[in-house]
Write a protein that holds these residues in place. Structure first.
Motif, short mmCIF file in Angstrom:
data_model
loop_
_atom_site.label_atom_id
_atom_site.label_comp_id
_atom_site.label_asym_id
_atom_site.label_seq_id
_atom_site.Cartn_x
_atom_site.Cartn_y
_atom_site.Cartn_z
N UNK A 472 43.82 41.13 32.10
CA UNK A 472 42.37 40.91 32.11
C UNK A 472 42.01 39.75 33.03
N UNK A 473 42.77 38.68 32.96
CA UNK A 473 42.50 37.51 33.81
C UNK A 473 42.60 37.88 35.29
N UNK A 474 43.66 38.59 35.68
CA UNK A 474 43.84 38.98 37.08
C UNK A 474 42.73 39.92 37.54
N UNK A 475 42.33 40.81 36.65
CA UNK A 475 41.26 41.76 37.00
C UNK A 475 39.94 41.03 37.24
N UNK A 476 39.63 40.07 36.37
CA UNK A 476 38.38 39.30 36.53
C UNK A 476 38.42 38.44 37.80
N UNK A 478 39.99 39.16 40.53
CA UNK A 478 39.78 40.05 41.68
C UNK A 478 38.30 40.40 41.84
N UNK A 479 37.54 40.26 40.77
CA UNK A 479 36.10 40.51 40.84
C UNK A 479 35.33 39.29 41.35
N UNK A 480 36.06 38.20 41.62
CA UNK A 480 35.43 37.01 42.16
C UNK A 480 35.09 35.95 41.13
N UNK A 481 35.54 36.14 39.89
CA UNK A 481 35.27 35.15 38.84
C UNK A 481 36.36 34.08 38.88
N UNK A 482 35.94 32.82 38.86
CA UNK A 482 36.90 31.72 38.86
C UNK A 482 37.69 31.70 37.56
#
Length: 507
Positions: A472-476, A478-482
């Motif tokens: 989940x962390x890696x996916x977020x 990749x969406x540009x979330x710090x």
């Protein structure tokens, strides 16, 4: 003959409609009158005495509250007129945030507010809507599946018949038009409920109006008909026309031909219900699928008007306040395009009550802003009307045997059918066992229970993997979330992305 009765009904309720349109042209003065009427109820109550409220000049001394702030007053409100001097005629149940359910008290004045709203809506449809000829209508509020009848302080909880939301004269006038199996709200078994309801709807060839809450409620029953079409056709062969019998046997039933006289489906069509309402529009391309606006157990707040091309507030029955960044605004002060949180005061004992809904001002009709529902203010997930609150979900998870579990997150899923997925990084019990226990605990929520029993929600699932938090962390990211801005929620309020779901399933 029925068309003449429909015209007569429109004539009878025309004054209610005219008064409402006059109110829309004078929102500030009308809201002041409603505020004065409501303050008089508060002054004569024990709650008003406790707050020291004596007149409308004390309005700002009334605290803005949520249900948990006043639930003790509600539970003891019958004998001592705690929240209102009027007798409580019944309680209606709805889902709570910190608790499993809320009980909303109803008085004659509050019921009249719902009746007035209904008359305005009905008059608009008759005058400006489709050319109704039979008036046959199916109204559904909420089936009482799994609920035993209850009493609160000597007053009944729940309704035996949906028409009890309306005043007696309206119930009498509408009774010849209502399509509903006798005693259906006393049925506790979901399959029996579906069976009796679809039988009644299939027999009613002249059905013109269907009024429901969530569009998924209707879809569940259409799916039931499709899955049991052979048996239902055999049962009803002598009760329906040959043409409709043949339609019922088609591999893919043509619903618009099966109910060829259907002219209106009234249901939620905003926020999470938007896609499901559009699905009904695809099934019934020649039928008006009209959004309900903001209609809650606590109060009628907005209604659709065809001429307004939007949802107007029920401003002559409910007093509205709007919160934005800590500031409070009145109805006539709202700005087009701005979003606000809604605070209501109604005639059943709820004063400056934070309802938990957010609205956007779409445009003005006459001199009144039209309000579009855009979502909940609190952390709430609502796929089909189940309204799961974060506090409640946290309590549910606390009841589960999840010792040693670090990551816990309940996620709504839309594919292949609406359900919830509990994500865990570790568990001592098999996923299937945890899923069963989760379902049992979530059933404490009234609306979740209804949705599950009706089949609007599939059983919850559980996914256990130590890799889940990292995925989940890696996916977020990749969406540009710090990384520092990523927060793992106990309850996710938007359905999970299919891409992320696929990644989790491979964990």
């Amino acid at each position: 003959m029925l068309r003449l009765i429909i015209k007569l009904f429109a004539h009878i309720i025309a004054t209610v409609s005219d008064n409402f349109y006059q109110a829309l042209a004078n929102p500030q003065s009308v809201q002041k009158l409603v505020q004065k009427e409501i303050i008089q109820l508060l002054v004569k109550s024990e709650y008003g005495n406790y707050l020291g409220i004596q007149s409308i000049n004390d309005w700002e001394h009334i605290p803005i509250v949520e249900y948990e702030d006043i639930h003790k007053w509600i539970k003891s409100g019958v004998a001592n007129k705690m929240l209102t001097p009027e007798p409580i005629i019944f309680y209606e149940k709805t889902s709570g945030s910190g608790s499993a359910a809320k009980l909303i008290p109803y008085t004659k004045s509050l019921r009249k507010s719902f009746s007035q709203m209904f008359c305005v809506w009905a008059h608009d449809l008759i005058v400006n809507g489709a050319n109704f000829s039979t008036g046959k209508v199916y109204f559904c509020i909420s089936p009482k599946l799994g609920d035993a009848s209850a009493i609160q302080s000597g007053v009944k909880v729940g309704l035996e018949d949906d028409s009890e939301y309306l005043d007696g004269w309206l119930r009498w006038f509408l009774s010849p038009f209502l399509v509903s199996p006798p005693g259906i709200n006393r049925i506790r078994d979901p399959n029996e409920f579906k069976e009796k309801l679809v039988n009644t709807l299939l027999v009613e060839e002249n059905l013109e109006i269907i009024s429901i809450w969530n569009p998924s409620f209707f879809k569940v029953h259409l799916d039931y008909i499709q899955a049991n079409q052979q048996r239902l056709a055999a049962q009803l062969k002598n009760k329906i026309s040959t043409e409709r019998y043949q339609l019922l046997l088609e591999d893919k039933i043509n619903w618009s031909k099966l109910w060829s006289k259907l002219k209106l489906i009234s249901c939620w069509d905003s926020a999470n219900a938007k896609e499901q309402a559009n699905y009904l529009r695809s099934l019934f391309p020649n039928v008006m699928v009209q959004g309900k606006g903001l209609l809650a157990t606590e109060a009628p707040m907005t209604i659709p008007l065809i001429k307004a091309q939007g949802f107007v507030p029920v401003l002559n029955e409910v007093f509205f306040e709007f919160e934005q960044q800590g500031n409070i605004y009145h109805l006539h002060e709202l700005e087009k395009g701005k979003s606000y949180s809604l605070i209501i005061s109604q005639k059943g004992g709820l004063y400056r009550y934070r309802i938990g809904d957010r609205i956007r001002v779409t445009h003005y009709y006459l001199k009144t802003p039209c309000l579009e529902f855009i979502g909940r203010t609190e952390t709430t997930s609502d796929l089909v009307g189940e309204k799961l609150h974060e506090d409640f979900v946290q309590d549910v998870l606390n009841q589960l045997p999840l010792e040693g579990t670090f990551f816990q997150s309940l996620v709504p899923v839309r594919i292949p059918k609406d359900h919830y997925l509990l994500l865990l990084d570790h568990a001592n019990l098999p996923a299937q066992i945890i899923a069963q226990l989760l379902d049992q605990e979530l059933m404490r929520s009234h609306h979740y229970q209804q949705a599950r029993l009706l089949g609007q929600l599939s059983p919850p699932q559980v996914l256990i993997s130590a890799q889940i938090p990292e995925i989940i962390t890696n996916y977020r990211m990749r969406q540009g979330i710090k990384w520092g801005d990523i927060k793992h929620q106990v309850l996710v309020t938007t359905p999970i992305d299919q891409e992320l779901l696929n990644l989790l399933n491979y964990a």
